[in-house]
Write a protein that holds these residues in place. Sequence first.
Motif, PDB file in Angstrom:
ATOM      1  N   MET A 260       0.826  -1.209   0.000  1.00 46.71           N
ATOM      2  CA  MET A 260       0.000   0.000   0.000  1.00 46.71           C
ATOM      3  C   MET A 260       0.860   1.259   0.000  1.00 46.71           C
ATOM      4  O   MET A 260       0.484   2.270  -0.607  1.00 46.71           O
TER       5      MET A 260
ATOM      6  N   ALA B  62       0.291   4.184  -2.690  1.00 47.91           N
ATOM      7  CA  ALA B  62      -0.044   5.541  -2.242  1.00 47.91           C
ATOM      8  C   ALA B  62       0.988   6.586  -2.654  1.00 47.91           C
ATOM      9  O   ALA B  62       0.738   7.789  -2.524  1.00 47.91           O
ATOM     10  N   ASP B  63       2.133   6.171  -3.171  1.00 45.80           N
ATOM     11  CA  ASP B  63       3.208   7.089  -3.553  1.00 45.80           C
ATOM     12  C   ASP B  63       3.042   7.499  -5.017  1.00 45.80           C
ATOM     13  O   ASP B  63       3.775   7.061  -5.903  1.00 45.80           O
TER      14      ASP B  63
ATOM     15  N   THR C 150      -5.030  16.421  -0.424  1.00 43.39           N
ATOM     16  CA  THR C 150      -4.805  15.309   0.501  1.00 43.39           C
ATOM     17  C   THR C 150      -5.820  15.359   1.630  1.00 43.39           C
ATOM     18  O   THR C 150      -6.396  16.409   1.923  1.00 43.39           O
TER      19      THR C 150
ATOM     20  N   ARG D 224      -3.051  11.383   2.923  1.00 40.76           N
ATOM     21  CA  ARG D 224      -3.232  10.520   1.751  1.00 40.76           C
ATOM     22  C   ARG D 224      -3.894  11.322   0.628  1.00 40.76           C
ATOM     23  O   ARG D 224      -4.692  12.215   0.867  1.00 40.76           O
TER      24      ARG D 224
ATOM     25  N   TYR E  49      -9.756   9.843  -4.878  1.00 44.83           N
ATOM     26  CA  TYR E  49      -9.416   8.609  -4.175  1.00 44.83           C
ATOM     27  C   TYR E  49     -10.119   8.525  -2.834  1.00 44.83           C
ATOM     28  O   TYR E  49     -10.246   9.521  -2.125  1.00 44.83           O
TER      29      TYR E  49
ATOM     30  N   TRP F 297      -9.915   6.043   0.595  1.00 50.27           N
ATOM     31  CA  TRP F 297      -9.117   5.029   1.291  1.00 50.27           C
ATOM     32  C   TRP F 297     -10.013   4.297   2.275  1.00 50.27           C
ATOM     33  O   TRP F 297     -10.545   4.895   3.199  1.00 50.27           O
TER      34      TRP F 297
ATOM     35  N   VAL G 123      -8.028   0.899  -1.659  1.00 45.53           N
ATOM     36  CA  VAL G 123      -8.190   2.261  -2.160  1.00 45.53           C
ATOM     37  C   VAL G 123      -9.031   2.165  -3.430  1.00 45.53           C
ATOM     38  O   VAL G 123      -8.847   1.272  -4.253  1.00 45.53           O
TER      39      VAL G 123
END
Length: 148
Positions: A19, A23-24, A43, A48, A69, A71, A77
């Motif tokens: 994850m 997430a990067d 974010t 995130r 997105y 989460w 996600v």
Amino acid sequence: MAEHTSSSITIDAAPAEVMAVIADFARYPEWTGEVKEADVLATDAQGRAEQVRLVLDAGAIKDDHTLAYAWNGPDQVRWTLVKSQMLRELDGSYTLAALGEGRTEVTYQLTVDVKIPMLGMIKRKAEKVIIDRALAGLKKRVEAQPDA
């Protein structure tokens, strides 16, 4: 309603390590193949990504679009299309399942619908290419990390 395509892969790393790579977003162009640019636009309170602009080149599908997105805990996600030049729909998810012994099954589900007419067979092939390359790239990226 558009059909979705999904596929799974097993990665030799714990779900949290997988994850972290998912997430990067800034590093997506390094391993996804289709994503040429990725910019986090917003974010959440945990830092995130909530909105990400992506420049995609997946052969038949080329686009500059923004995704939202969501989460769902540490193991899932989901994303939905906010705006796009050529896509009507780009919804998907990564769902992680711990297999024990430091292994994770990753399932990638994707639904793509384009604004221009495209045969369903070609669209599903593009979805499959995106998914397969992303999963292979994710596996390679995670397993190449020193702590994986």
